[in-house]
Design an enzyme around this catalytic site. Structure first.
Site, PDB file in Angstrom:
ATOM      1  CG  ASN A  37      27.046  31.418 -11.275  1.00 23.63           C
ATOM      2  OD1 ASN A  37      27.351  30.271 -10.979  1.00 23.63           O
ATOM      3  ND2 ASN A  37      25.828  31.902 -11.091  1.00 23.63           N
TER       4      ASN A  37
ATOM      5  CB  CYS B 101      23.966  27.630  -8.310  1.00 22.38           C
ATOM      6  SG  CYS B 101      23.973  28.444  -9.900  1.00 22.38           S
TER       7      CYS B 101
ATOM      8  CG  HIS C 165      26.767  29.597  -6.024  1.00 21.99           C
ATOM      9  ND1 HIS C 165      27.616  29.080  -6.968  1.00 21.99           N
ATOM     10  CD2 HIS C 165      25.787  30.237  -6.710  1.00 21.99           C
ATOM     11  CE1 HIS C 165      27.160  29.389  -8.172  1.00 21.99           C
ATOM     12  NE2 HIS C 165      26.055  30.091  -8.033  1.00 21.99           N
TER      13      HIS C 165
END
Ligand code: ACO
Length: 309
Positions: A266, A111, A236
């Protein structure tokens, strides 16, 4: 000499998977997913490959930058779901773009991949090795998810985001960056032998908030910028509760923190470039604004980028 963002683009698969759809697949509920994560729906690629999604996002960013693919010096693509073991997905995108003479590579930082890649692009530009760099974050996480594991399959989505950065003489610049890795914490978030995402969510939650707060403070200090001077934080998009906790710790009001997790879940390396693109299109960012980006992901990896847009 500065590093300036001159174009952004996204690709989001058309196919939407809502929390109500997930209720039919695993033992979960819209209420659980919404209150624990903030996610309402995510995009799941059907026929689209990661190369296709990344190429579409790149084309949009190049159009906006008013650059032809051959004018690029370098393509960096961040992903944890590459199309093949090799060649890199960046090479596959380079071919699709017909970016003749442009070199290309992938980076793997889960990520945190996009901010790692942006940091590398900044170094290439500031060292004089490159003028125009295409930075892509793209994921087809639906292929890395165990659709029988309700603790992870509700969290992730597919998509791609891209930015074009160039050497600039004006005030726009990447002012400070700091990246970290801690491989000894691998077991908190990793791919198992089948390639499926496994996560110790509760432990990771705490590490994520603490690490991102610390690294944000570090880049702000490095650049001599106070938290209240930041126009927009683009974190994020892993969990809205993590984002809210981070904002609270940094004492930055919620209105200055970009959130689109409700729409996409996500999307790992794609989440920050997608959010950046939307923030610009929605008028939440204008030239001269200070933007703080931060991420935490598998590795563990984490970091922050402070830039003047
Ligand atoms: N539906 C219903 N119940 C569920 C679900 C679900 N989808 N998933 C788990 N549960 C249950 C669990 O079984 C557990 O039940 P129990 O209490 O009977 O044992 C209960 O819900 C609570 O589970 P927790 O895992 O403790 O829930 P938590 O509040 O911690 O939320 C979550 C889980 C959303 C994963 C959260 O911990 C989180 O967001 N963690 C961090 C994620 C993150 O930062 N990721 C980083 C980037 S990702 C990357 O790099 C690829």
């Amino acid at each position: 000499m500065g590093t300036k963002i001159i174009g952004t683009g996204v690709y989001l698969p058309k196919n939407v998977l809502t929390n109500f759809d997930l209720e039919k697949i695993v033992d979960t509920s819209d209420e659980w997913i919404t209150t624990r994560t903030g996610i309402k729906e995510r995009r799941i690629a059907k026929e689209e490959t990661i190369t296709y999604m990344a190429t579409q996002a790149a084309k949009e960013a190049l159009r906006e930058a008013n650059l032809s693919p051959e004018e690029l010096d370098l393509i960096i693509l961040a992903t944890l779901t590459p199309q093949k073991r090799f060649p890199s997905t960046a090479c596959l995108v380079q071919a699709q773009l017909k970016a003749k003479g442009v070199y290309a590579f992938d980076i793997s930082a889960a990520c945190s991949g996009f901010i790692y890649a942006l940091d590398i692009a900044d170094s290439f530009i500031k060292s004089g090795k490159a003028k125009n760099v295409l930075v892509i974050g793209a994921e087809k996480l639906s292929e890395a998810v165990d659709w029988e594991d309700r603790s992870t399959c509700v969290l992730f989505g597919d998509g791609a985001g891209a930015v074009v950065v160039t050497r600039s003489e004006d005030k726009s610049d990447i002012l400070a960056t700091r990246m970290y890795a801690e491989g000894s914490l691998e077991e908190l978030l990793h791919a198992d032998n089948c390639g499926y995402i496994r996560m110790k969510g509760r432990e990771l939650f705490k590490v994520a908030v603490r690490s991102m707060e610390e690294v944000c403070r570090e880049v702000l200090e490095k650049a001599g910028v106070k938290p209240e001077e930041v126009s927009l934080v683009i974190p994020h998009q892993a969990n809205v509760r993590i984002i809210n906790a981070l904002a609270e710790k940094l004492n930055i009001p919620k209105e200055k923190v970009f959130v689109n997790i409700q729409k996409y879940g996500n999307t790992s390396a794609a989440s920050i470039p997608i959010a950046l693109h939307e923030a610009i299109k929605e008028g939440k960012v204008k030239r001269g604004d200070l933007i703080l980006m931060t991420a935490m992901g598998g590795g563990l990896t984490w970091g922050a980028v402070l830039l003047r847009y």
